[in-house]
Design an enzyme around this catalytic site. Sequence first.
Site, PDB file in Angstrom:
ATOM      1  N   ASP A  86      -8.151  -5.298   0.256  1.00 38.16           N
ATOM      2  CA  ASP A  86      -8.473  -6.010  -0.940  1.00 38.16           C
ATOM      3  C   ASP A  86      -8.261  -7.677  -0.894  1.00 38.16           C
ATOM      4  O   ASP A  86      -8.594  -8.270  -1.650  1.00 38.16           O
ATOM      5  CB  ASP A  86      -7.906  -5.688  -2.431  1.00 38.16           C
ATOM      6  CG  ASP A  86      -8.530  -4.202  -2.874  1.00 38.16           C
ATOM      7  OD1 ASP A  86      -9.743  -4.158  -2.626  1.00 38.16           O
ATOM      8  OD2 ASP A  86      -7.778  -3.403  -3.374  1.00 38.16           O
TER       9      ASP A  86
ATOM     10  N   HIS B 100       0.838  -1.242  -0.106  1.00 41.72           N
ATOM     11  CA  HIS B 100      -0.137  -0.136   0.069  1.00 41.72           C
ATOM     12  C   HIS B 100       1.057   1.289  -0.101  1.00 41.72           C
ATOM     13  O   HIS B 100       1.948   1.127   0.676  1.00 41.72           O
ATOM     14  CB  HIS B 100      -0.708  -0.054   1.310  1.00 41.72           C
ATOM     15  CG  HIS B 100      -2.090   0.882   1.088  1.00 41.72           C
ATOM     16  ND1 HIS B 100      -1.893   2.171   1.220  1.00 41.72           N
ATOM     17  CD2 HIS B 100      -3.144   0.653   0.810  1.00 41.72           C
ATOM     18  CE1 HIS B 100      -3.343   2.860   0.892  1.00 41.72           C
ATOM     19  NE2 HIS B 100      -4.019   1.780   0.474  1.00 41.72           N
TER      20      HIS B 100
HETATM   21  N1  ACO Z   1       4.218  -7.669  -4.736  1.00 46.63           N
HETATM   22  C1  ACO Z   1       5.378  -7.695  -4.870  1.00 46.63           C
HETATM   23  N2  ACO Z   1       6.288  -6.617  -4.871  1.00 46.63           N
HETATM   24  C2  ACO Z   1       5.668  -5.353  -4.628  1.00 46.63           C
HETATM   25  C3  ACO Z   1       4.347  -5.442  -4.107  1.00 46.63           C
HETATM   26  C4  ACO Z   1       3.739  -6.512  -4.251  1.00 46.63           C
HETATM   27  N3  ACO Z   1       2.207  -6.626  -4.124  1.00 46.63           N
HETATM   28  N4  ACO Z   1       3.761  -4.131  -3.700  1.00 46.63           N
HETATM   29  C5  ACO Z   1       5.099  -3.436  -3.826  1.00 46.63           C
HETATM   30  N5  ACO Z   1       6.045  -4.292  -4.063  1.00 46.63           N
HETATM   31  C6  ACO Z   1       7.521  -3.662  -4.271  1.00 46.63           C
HETATM   32  C7  ACO Z   1       7.907  -3.047  -5.291  1.00 46.63           C
HETATM   33  O1  ACO Z   1       8.298  -3.857  -6.338  1.00 46.63           O
HETATM   34  C8  ACO Z   1       8.734  -2.077  -4.910  1.00 46.63           C
HETATM   35  O2  ACO Z   1      10.138  -3.005  -4.927  1.00 46.63           O
HETATM   36  P1  ACO Z   1      11.581  -2.209  -5.037  1.00 46.63           P
HETATM   37  O3  ACO Z   1      11.837  -1.048  -4.151  1.00 46.63           O
HETATM   38  O4  ACO Z   1      12.585  -3.332  -5.076  1.00 46.63           O
HETATM   39  O5  ACO Z   1      11.456  -1.652  -6.325  1.00 46.63           O
HETATM   40  C9  ACO Z   1       8.335  -1.910  -3.459  1.00 46.63           C
HETATM   41  O6  ACO Z   1       7.596  -3.028  -3.047  1.00 46.63           O
HETATM   42  C10 ACO Z   1       7.639  -0.414  -3.250  1.00 46.63           C
HETATM   43  O7  ACO Z   1       6.780  -0.740  -4.324  1.00 46.63           O
HETATM   44  P2  ACO Z   1       5.822   0.468  -5.256  1.00 46.63           P
HETATM   45  O8  ACO Z   1       5.294  -0.089  -6.375  1.00 46.63           O
HETATM   46  O9  ACO Z   1       6.885   1.497  -5.439  1.00 46.63           O
HETATM   47  O10 ACO Z   1       4.934   1.034  -4.195  1.00 46.63           O
HETATM   48  P3  ACO Z   1       3.782   2.091  -4.432  1.00 46.63           P
HETATM   49  O11 ACO Z   1       3.510   2.808  -2.957  1.00 46.63           O
HETATM   50  O12 ACO Z   1       3.991   2.972  -5.796  1.00 46.63           O
HETATM   51  O13 ACO Z   1       2.599   0.939  -4.792  1.00 46.63           O
HETATM   52  C11 ACO Z   1       0.717  -0.350  -4.794  1.00 46.63           C
HETATM   53  C12 ACO Z   1       1.571   0.633  -4.022  1.00 46.63           C
HETATM   54  C13 ACO Z   1       0.358   0.139  -6.120  1.00 46.63           C
HETATM   55  C14 ACO Z   1      -0.431  -0.643  -3.755  1.00 46.63           C
HETATM   56  C15 ACO Z   1       1.941  -1.667  -4.663  1.00 46.63           C
HETATM   57  O14 ACO Z   1       2.008  -2.168  -3.356  1.00 46.63           O
HETATM   58  C16 ACO Z   1       0.870  -2.744  -5.698  1.00 46.63           C
HETATM   59  O15 ACO Z   1       1.152  -2.761  -6.798  1.00 46.63           O
HETATM   60  N6  ACO Z   1       0.280  -3.846  -4.572  1.00 46.63           N
HETATM   61  C17 ACO Z   1      -0.622  -4.895  -5.670  1.00 46.63           C
HETATM   62  C18 ACO Z   1      -1.709  -4.162  -6.097  1.00 46.63           C
HETATM   63  C19 ACO Z   1      -2.971  -3.890  -4.994  1.00 46.63           C
HETATM   64  O16 ACO Z   1      -3.144  -4.851  -3.932  1.00 46.63           O
HETATM   65  N7  ACO Z   1      -3.429  -2.768  -5.037  1.00 46.63           N
HETATM   66  C20 ACO Z   1      -4.445  -2.331  -3.963  1.00 46.63           C
HETATM   67  C21 ACO Z   1      -4.059  -1.345  -3.182  1.00 46.63           C
HETATM   68  S1  ACO Z   1      -5.278  -0.822  -2.079  1.00 46.63           S
HETATM   69  C22 ACO Z   1      -6.399  -0.094  -2.854  1.00 46.63           C
HETATM   70  O17 ACO Z   1      -6.053   0.861  -3.732  1.00 46.63           O
HETATM   71  C23 ACO Z   1      -7.886  -0.081  -2.153  1.00 46.63           C
END
Ligand code: ACO
Length: 433
Positions: A366, A309
């Site tokens: 979610d 998140h």
């Molecule tokens: N699985 C694997 N790796 C992940 C995940 C995941 N679900 N989420 C984040 N990471 C990793 C990224 O690859 C990144 O790694 P790095 O630092 O080595 O490059 C690090 O964690 C940070 O992730 P970002 O994508 O930069 O974080 P951001 O804050 O931009 O994204 C998000 C947040 C979009 C929710 C992300 O965690 C994600 O894609 N999660 C899966 C989708 C999801 O469940 N979305 C629902 C969110 S809740 C809502 O909107 C109601």
Amino acid sequence: MATPKTAKLELEGKVYELPIIEGTEGEKAIDITKLRAETNYITLDSGYMNTGACTSAVTFLDGEKGVLRYRGIPIEELCASSTFLEVSFLLIYGHLPTTEEFSKFREKIRYHSLIHEDLKNYFNNYPGQAHPMAILSSMVCSLSAYYPELIKADQTPDERDGTITRMLSKVRVLAAFAYKRSVGQAFVYPRNDLMYMANFLNMMFAVPAEPYEIDPVIVKAMDLLFILHADHEQNCSTSTVRMVGSSKANLFASISAGICALWGPLHGGANQEVVEMLEMIQKDGGGYKKYIDKAKDKNDNFRLMGFGHRVYKNFDPRAKIIKKACDDVLNKLGIHDPILEIAKGLEEEALKDSYFVERKLYPNVDFYSGIIYRAIGIPTNMFTVMFALGRLPGWIGQWKEMIEDKNMKICRPRQIYTGEVNRKYVPIEKRGS
Ligand code: ACO
């Protein structure tokens, strides 16, 4: 140490003082509104990772501590004792309703449930396989065409209330009709003798051939999920609603845009993706280690959906409540869903893994919500529609707060241009092949 009144910024040998703003929960911000006028610099923050786009009194969340409060009230208390409709009032009007306020609010929502008959024809023109989010977003915008009196840019408070209650009541009907269209069943009209949630479930699941029994366990579970989805401060879809609304576009247009933003798999679309992911793991034999490895592999696009998140760097408090509710609801409904076991195993495994621990990736709202929707009988492609219905009062509350702010400005970010510098137009015949 007391919070300073200003921050000092040194640029090109000159020191500028920037005001510091402090919220009621001690959150601090440096006010850069006048920075460009004074220095010719802007701030750059792609993806708004650290940008406060507004001040707001609707929802407080502390991502480090896993705290979420609507109008100051912890969601744990609201989930235990309130209803979705009461929470909607709270978010929109800022206080818990008195008995009289609540009964008027409920009456208006009950009374304004019908949609114009002509609107029904639109549903029939969508292909059967259309995603219900596509239908919902366009139908919400289409509503405005039938209620021209509700789309004035400068409404009186009474007119605004009229728009808000119609929106809350009718979007629920549109969502149920979108579902009926997707399964090829006849539309079921709203029934004024039923309460908000029971009415919605009846429109979703009743069929002319046999009576539909409204199960109080399902009503309660839906209420809980909707309360947990009801607001989440300046997330992607809410910011979209504010962005569109800031041009004084009407509420229907603003909410329709919010629905589109919510649809994405990185936002509200994740609940559908989670269940699809769990089903895929189940078909693949139920072993989740392979999927954890895939999620960690930077050459693989796969992400653990429902994990991570932008603001929660600790447990998402909503996920904690939903995980518990998942067990309760499935038990009460007498359902054993193997994907719940897969979800729990996946969570346990991920939370032990240094990749997830170091990045503070926890299950989000979610991760378990889809399993409850599935148990209730809601098809996977309707999950994000459920999220949209739950988020509606939050979008409305945030829009109302913005519209009523006398200092409201149209949202218009800046950029740092990285393209070509000034160059000449070359006519096509002189460009070569
Ligand atoms: N699985 C694997 N790796 C992940 C995940 C995941 N679900 N989420 C984040 N990471 C990793 C990224 O690859 C990144 O790694 P790095 O630092 O080595 O490059 C690090 O964690 C940070 O992730 P970002 O994508 O930069 O974080 P951001 O804050 O931009 O994204 C998000 C947040 C979009 C929710 C992300 O965690 C994600 O894609 N999660 C899966 C989708 C999801 O469940 N979305 C629902 C969110 S809740 C809502 O909107 C109601």
